[in-house]
Design a protein around this motif. Structure first.
Motif, PDB file in Angstrom:
ATOM      1  N   GLU A 123       0.846  -1.196   0.000  1.00 20.46           N
ATOM      2  CA  GLU A 123       0.000   0.000   0.000  1.00 20.46           C
ATOM      3  C   GLU A 123       0.878   1.241   0.000  1.00 20.46           C
TER       4      GLU A 123
ATOM      5  N   THR B 146      -1.883  10.530   7.449  1.00 21.93           N
ATOM      6  CA  THR B 146      -2.489   9.228   7.168  1.00 21.93           C
ATOM      7  C   THR B 146      -1.503   8.097   7.418  1.00 21.93           C
TER       8      THR B 146
ATOM      9  N   ARG C  76      -2.430   7.407  11.298  1.00 25.30           N
ATOM     10  CA  ARG C  76      -3.518   6.451  11.100  1.00 25.30           C
ATOM     11  C   ARG C  76      -3.011   5.038  10.835  1.00 25.30           C
ATOM     12  N   GLY C  77      -1.697   4.916  10.614  1.00 27.53           N
ATOM     13  CA  GLY C  77      -1.135   3.583  10.418  1.00 27.53           C
ATOM     14  C   GLY C  77      -1.537   2.931   9.111  1.00 27.53           C
ATOM     15  N   ILE C  78      -1.900   3.740   8.098  1.00 29.51           N
ATOM     16  CA  ILE C  78      -2.285   3.194   6.799  1.00 29.51           C
ATOM     17  C   ILE C  78      -1.057   3.128   5.899  1.00 29.51           C
TER      18      ILE C  78
ATOM     19  N   THR D 299     -12.031   9.980  11.596  1.00 31.34           N
ATOM     20  CA  THR D 299     -10.978   9.190  10.973  1.00 31.34           C
ATOM     21  C   THR D 299     -10.097   8.542  12.037  1.00 31.34           C
TER      22      THR D 299
ATOM     23  N   ALA E  79     -10.001   4.668  11.737  1.00 34.19           N
ATOM     24  CA  ALA E  79      -8.819   4.179  11.027  1.00 34.19           C
ATOM     25  C   ALA E  79      -8.448   2.806  11.591  1.00 34.19           C
ATOM     26  N   PRO E  80      -7.764   1.982  10.794  1.00 34.32           N
ATOM     27  CA  PRO E  80      -7.467   0.615  11.251  1.00 34.32           C
ATOM     28  C   PRO E  80      -6.719   0.555  12.584  1.00 34.32           C
ATOM     29  N   ASN E  81      -6.063   1.658  12.990  1.00 28.16           N
ATOM     30  CA  ASN E  81      -5.421   1.624  14.302  1.00 28.16           C
ATOM     31  C   ASN E  81      -6.209   2.423  15.339  1.00 28.16           C
ATOM     32  N   GLY E  82      -7.429   2.823  14.993  1.00 26.31           N
ATOM     33  CA  GLY E  82      -8.249   3.612  15.906  1.00 26.31           C
ATOM     34  C   GLY E  82      -9.065   2.734  16.841  1.00 26.31           C
TER      35      GLY E  82
ATOM     36  N   ARG F 234     -13.375  -2.761   6.875  1.00 28.94           N
ATOM     37  CA  ARG F 234     -12.633  -1.514   6.789  1.00 28.94           C
ATOM     38  C   ARG F 234     -13.632  -0.368   6.665  1.00 28.94           C
TER      39      ARG F 234
ATOM     40  N   TYR G 233     -11.725   5.394   4.806  1.00 22.18           N
ATOM     41  CA  TYR G 233     -11.261   5.360   3.408  1.00 22.18           C
ATOM     42  C   TYR G 233     -12.125   4.461   2.534  1.00 22.18           C
TER      43      TYR G 233
END
Lengths: 319, 279
Positions: A133, A187, A191-193, B118, B122-125, B137, B140
């Protein structure tokens, strides 16, 4: 701003508005202080200097729509060209007014990866792999993102890949297109994306410094692009000769050894290393850097790649 | 001025003056900006406007914006009415606090809402990490957009329905019950028809707000063209390309679609008001 300029200027304090782009926030905060000291040492009253930050394109549009900026310090020449053509407030040959094509500092595009580089990303070619990603802002709204895009394009050209196809694959690995470089950094870091962030070199170093070196690593690709953020005076917004002198000195002083050292401290590649601390000057690895001239200049590259229907748009229309 | 609308004069003076102020301000605040959008946009030519709007990317963005706005407004219609009902009809500890919290989405800068949502999804939230363990998910994706639009639109329904619920007398329900109606029947045939007009107003407001929402959505949307790119973002992108005409064209398209939807909602409202003949 209009309300401010209508108030009587006590003691003839001069005022300057600098419209800049997002990642220069930290640099100009420090530079304004440095410059005010310099200007006072020259025997003037301390001027009032304001700097606004937003996406580079948004700032150009704000100046076109009437923002009374006296100098613009944007992410790429195309944005200043747009102001010049739309308003006539800047002469067409503005880029020859200051050394190095009016870019007092430069940068390049590097990769920021998670600590230890778990996906083993070493170069552009790794970014199109399955399950990778990539975080990068939208080239339509972010000046920095256009440098990212062109750097990837240049790598593909030099490595015998079809650049359009390669860049297309790369963007298919992008899960989020933020509107600006700062948003992408957030991000990726907060956010760890994503596995890799395509970033201004200065943004990447800033992220390391702010968020801890045990979180992220910088990966320098084999090919990148010399990102040249230029500066110029908005002649049409200058009220009088005094203000012109101030605005011109504000930009010329960016080339002084002290200001160049400050730029390097803020992780920009500057030209004059004479006053920089050795570790700042030694930070930047030598790179194979293409320039915008290799793409035929912004006047050609901008519509070809980022205009309506350009190569970037084609990535998202060709399914 | 006072007589030209009819022969009967109001007992209260000042119609002419207040009407003048109203029309002047409305023109400056609302009609002129919309005109500023329409006039140069339309001068550009209907063919060019249509060419701009009918590209696949613009159509995808418009469809996405209106579809998710509609879904969010529907969700808010149901949940907002329930929330209003609970707040008006029941006493419970912390009721005033919840009541005050309903207004927060009004007060919060939308960008703050977007960043907060967000961070949560978010995946770490906080929520995002639990959901991503389940393979879901939120941030996003289009679900993220939906959540942001629910957030900004919720107070509209609740706040428009609340005073109406407060006015419905308990005796009406009791009368229905004594006449042998079940609870469900009372709800369906007595309460809901009375709530309909106000709830529809709230629905329309929530929908309108969602369609134009930008700040909170771009942070959580992902902004991938054709998938999570909302129409307002596309307008901003056209502006960044210094293509003012194309931006205006998309704006006009949104204006027309919104107007058509609000008109339909209005017609439903008039129809339901006639049927009930009340409220």
């Amino acid at each position: 701003m209009a309300a401010l300029s209508m108030t009587p200027t006590v003691g003839h304090a001069q005022q300057l508005l600098n419209a800049s782009y997002d990642p220069t926030r930290e640099f100009y905060r420090q530079y304004n202080a440095l410059f005010i000291d310099h200007w006072r040492a020259e025997g003037h009253d301390a001027p009032r200097i304001d700097t606004t930050h937003a996406g580079s394109g948004a700032q150009a549009r704000a100046v076109i729509d009437g923002l009374n900026a006296h100098v613009v310090t944007l992410a790429l020449a195309a944005d200043i060209d747009a102001v010049a053509t739309a308003t006539g407030k800047i002469p067409a040959d503005w880029q020859s007014r200051l050394p190095h094509g009016s870019s007092p500092y430069t940068s390049t595009i590097v990769f920021l990866v998670r600590d230890g580089n778990p996906k083993g990303i070493a170069d552009w070619g790794d970014l199109t792999g399955d399950g990778i990603e990539v975080i990068t802002p939208n080239p339509k709204t972010s000046g920095g993102a256009r440098w990212n895009y062109l750097a990837a394009w240049a790598w593909a050209e030099q490595n015998g890949r079809d650049p359009k196809e390669f860049v297309g694959q790369l963007y298919r690995n992008v899960p989020v297109l933020d509107t600006g470089a700062r948003g992408s950094t957030t991000t990726f870091t907060q956010r760890g994306i994503g596995d890799v962030l395509l970033a201004w070199e200065n943004e990447a170093w800033l992220a390391l410094e702010e968020l801890g070196e045990d979180e992220f690593d910088i990966v320098v690709p084999s090919v990148s692009i010399l990102a040249e953020p230029p500066v110029t005076v908005v002649d049409g917004n200058i009220a009088n000769d005094d203000q012109r002198a101030l605005a011109e000195e504000y930009l010329t002083y960016l080339y002084s050894p002290e200001a160049q050292a400050l730029a390097m401290k803020n992780f920009y590649r500057a030209w004059d290393t004479s006053a920089a601390t050795p570790e700042d000057a030694a930070r930047f690895p030598d790179l194979n850097l293409v320039t915008i001239a290799d793409f035929g200049g912004w006047a050609k590259a901008q519509p070809e790649h980022f205009g309506d229907g350009g190569t970037f748009d084609q990535i998202y229309t060709a399914k | 001025m006072g007589t030209w609308l009819g022969t009967r004069r109001s007992a209260m003076p000042g119609f002419g003056l207040s009407m003048g102020i109203t029309l002047t301000l409305l023109s400056i605040v609302v009609l002129l900006p919309i005109g500023a959008l329409l006039v140069p946009g339309l001068a550009w030519g209907p063919a060019e406007i249509w060419a701009t709007i009918s590209t696949e990317r613009v159509r995808a963005a418009l469809f996405l914006s209106f579809r998710i706005s509609l879904l969010a407004a529907l969700f808010n219609l149901v949940f907002g009415v329930v929330l209003a009902w609970v707040l008006v009809r029941y006493e419970f500890p912390g009721r005033r606090l919840v009541d005050a919290a309903v207004d927060l989405p009004f007060a919060l800068p939308t960008a703050v809402a977007g960043i907060a949502l967000t961070a949560l999804y978010a995946p770490n939230g906080l929520f995002g990490s639990v959901l991503s363990d389940m393979g879901l998910r939120i941030a996003y994706t289009q679900i993220g957009i939906f959540i942001a639009l629910v957030f900004v639109g919720l107070p509209f329904v609740t706040r428009t329905v609340q005073p109406v619920i407060a006015e419905i007398e308990k005796e009406v329900e009791e009368a229905s019950a004594t006449l042998g109606a079940t609870r469900g029947y009372t709800l369906r045939r007595v309460i809901l028809p009375m709530l309909m007009p106000a709830a529809l107003t709230g629905f329309a407001l929530s929908l309108a707000r969602s369609v134009g929402e930008y700040g909170s959505v771009i942070f959580i949307a992902g902004n991938i063209p054709g998938r999570t790119e909302i129409a307002p973002l596309l307008i901003v992108i056209r502006l960044e390309e210094f293509n003012y005409n194309a931006a205006a064209a998309i704006g006009i398209a949104m204006l027309l679609i919104s107007f058509a939807m609000l008109l339909i909602i209005n017609i439903i409202q008039v129809w339901s008001r006639r049927r009930i003949g009340y409220v």
